[in-house]
Design an enzyme around this catalytic site. Structure first.
Site: not given
Length: 258
Positions: A203, A239
């Protein structure tokens, strides 16, 4: 949870898995590397992304699901009821819905009737607008209230509570500061009583901590560090794009806790 995005525009692995055979091979490799389940998605939800039609999403994911049926535990990353219905019929076990049942009113019934598991994620706004100017008085308290409310909605529509996990939605309508606060206080969300799924892998928040303020992705090392922090604060499912590195790091973290 490994990640296989069957999309041309995902922020980290767009275009890598557009071919169904390539995508299926990647999913098998992730399971071989230690993933418990692989999340297959045909619609990018990166900041600024636009949606795709039902037909296009089905065209992308169905061939992959057909190749993986019976081989690999699969999650389908979708907010569309028909995509979920087809995926569950092809052996998917979990529906990963970034809209938390707000995108398609028929989705809850599909999950309930299909006996699937469901992940409900927090997102402020939608992918097109979520990073324009996200604001919270207390990001953790507001995310917790939202997830509690959506869990109640899911249960009210026939989905068994023990089949629901929750995702605070790192990077979905949050600044770097919001994401760090969520991670720092993740135990408060774990206290809601349902397994927490966290998606911090690659991210931009992580890239902006050590690199450019305009970073759109992050390194594997930063992703693993964030995953360990999340695990130590109660995350049950991580994840990740780089499965083996995460599996090894989390095995060490678990050994320390044991």
């Amino acid at each position: 949870m490994g990640v296989v995005n069957v999309t041309p525009d995902s922020f980290s692995d767009g275009c890598l898995h557009l071919d169904a055979d390539t995508a299926a091979a990647a999913a098998r490799a992730m399971v071989a590397a230690g993933a418990a389940i692989v999340d297959v998605g045909g619609e990018s939800t990166r900041p600024g992304s636009a949606g795709v039609s039902l037909d296009e999403e089905l065209r992308r994911v169905v061939p992959v699901l057909e190749r993986l049926r019976g081989e690999v535990p699969v999650s389908i990353d979708t907010s569309k009821a028909e995509v979920a219905r087809r995926a569950l019929a092809l052996g998917a076990e979990l529906v990963n819905d970034v809209t938390a049942l707000r995108g398609d009113p028929a989705l809850a019934g599909v999950v309930a009737d299909g006996g699937g598991y469901l992940c409900l994620m927090h997102m402020q706004g939608d992918p097109r607008t979520m990073q324009v100017d996200p604001r919270y008085d207390d990001v953790v308290a507001e995310v917790a209230r939202f997830l509690e409310e959506r869990l109640a909605v899911a249960v009210g529509q026939g989905i068994r509570e023990e089949r629901v996990c929750l995702d605070p939605g790192f990077g979905f309508g949050k600044t770097v500061a919001h994401n760090l606060e969520l991670l720092r206080r993740l135990d408060e969300l774990a206290a809601l009583g349902r397994p927490l799924l966290v998606g911090l892998s690659r991210k931009s928040t992580l890239g902006r901590l050590y690199g450019s303020p305009d970073a759109t992705t992050a390194s594997t090392a930063a992703s693993v560090a964030a995953a360990v922090q999340a695990f130590e604060r109660g995350a049950a499912i991580v994840r990740a794009h780089d499965v083996r590195e995460h599996v090894e790091a989390l095995a060490v973290a678990q050994a320390v806790l044991d």
